[in-house]
Design an enzyme around this catalytic site. Sequence first.
Site, PDB file in Angstrom:
ATOM      1  N   SER A   1     -11.977  -7.255   5.094  1.00 17.80           N
ATOM      2  CA  SER A   1     -12.049  -5.845   5.457  1.00 17.80           C
ATOM      3  C   SER A   1     -10.940  -5.075   4.758  1.00 17.80           C
ATOM      4  O   SER A   1      -9.884  -5.634   4.444  1.00 17.80           O
ATOM      5  CB  SER A   1     -11.934  -5.671   6.976  1.00 17.80           C
ATOM      6  OG  SER A   1     -12.160  -4.325   7.355  1.00 17.80           O
ATOM      7  N   ASP A   2     -11.204  -3.804   4.519  1.00 14.24           N
ATOM      8  CA  ASP A   2     -10.185  -2.952   3.919  1.00 14.24           C
ATOM      9  C   ASP A   2     -10.456  -1.509   4.342  1.00 14.24           C
ATOM     10  O   ASP A   2     -11.604  -1.153   4.656  1.00 14.24           O
ATOM     11  CB  ASP A   2     -10.194  -3.056   2.392  1.00 14.24           C
ATOM     12  CG  ASP A   2      -8.915  -2.501   1.784  1.00 14.24           C
ATOM     13  OD1 ASP A   2      -7.905  -3.221   1.794  1.00 14.24           O
ATOM     14  OD2 ASP A   2      -8.928  -1.345   1.328  1.00 14.24           O
ATOM     15  N   GLN A   3      -9.404  -0.721   4.338  1.00 10.83           N
ATOM     16  CA  GLN A   3      -9.535   0.676   4.744  1.00 10.83           C
ATOM     17  C   GLN A   3      -8.732   1.574   3.811  1.00 10.83           C
ATOM     18  O   GLN A   3      -7.600   1.263   3.464  1.00 10.83           O
ATOM     19  CB  GLN A   3      -9.040   0.864   6.177  1.00 10.83           C
ATOM     20  CG  GLN A   3      -9.228   2.279   6.725  1.00 10.83           C
ATOM     21  CD  GLN A   3      -8.680   2.395   8.137  1.00 10.83           C
ATOM     22  OE1 GLN A   3      -7.481   2.527   8.337  1.00 10.83           O
ATOM     23  NE2 GLN A   3      -9.566   2.332   9.122  1.00 10.83           N
TER      24      GLN A   3
ATOM     25  N   ALA B   1     -14.297  -0.677   5.134  1.00 16.27           N
ATOM     26  CA  ALA B   1     -15.321  -1.595   4.634  1.00 16.27           C
ATOM     27  C   ALA B   1     -15.149  -2.965   5.279  1.00 16.27           C
ATOM     28  O   ALA B   1     -14.029  -3.403   5.554  1.00 16.27           O
ATOM     29  CB  ALA B   1     -15.215  -1.726   3.118  1.00 16.27           C
TER      30      ALA B   1
END
Length: 205
Positions: free
Chosen positions: A75-77, A112
């Site tokens: 995950s990444d933001q 994401a």
Amino acid sequence: MPSPETTARSLILASTSPYRRELLERLRLPFSVAAPGVDETPAPGEAPRDLALRLALAKARAVSQAHPGALVIGSDQVATVDGAPIGKPGGFQQALAQLRAMRGRTVAFHTAVAVDDGHRPASAVVTTRCMLRELSDRALRAYLHAERPYDTAGSAKAEALGIALMERIESDDPTALIGLPLIALTRLLAGFGMDPLDALEEPRA
């Protein structure tokens, strides 16, 4: 009873973030964590949403390659104001500058999530829009001293006191803002045969 596929496959969170770990624990699935070791430098001209998606996929793939047979979550933001990315402040003065620039404006958080089994990754992106209140410098300084959100993009922890900075939050997935969209993740995991509800055992009569 859990299905054989659910019980046999290990689940790994490709992140050392305590926030993502705490969120994933809500699904009551056993999992381990691993650092993905991915270069997070944006590509030239890369849109923030595309950056978040690329990094989520890269993190999941990196750990998947090191753990064949496992199901890996990445995950990444990326947070943006008027399309320009804003990162983690790292300290008080930088955080104060961020909050001053953001007050009365809308901040978009592109979060994401990707799931990779080593063969066919699946992914989703959730965008959360936060309208910040018009607050005084005194209120902003008081908040920062109280919560010290210096490791958080946008300098506000909405899961805690940072919610008081908000005028409005718009999202289809309420945990996305904290760093891991659990509605999207549950849907992705179910596609790999690991639905959290299927993994629950019914109480014996």
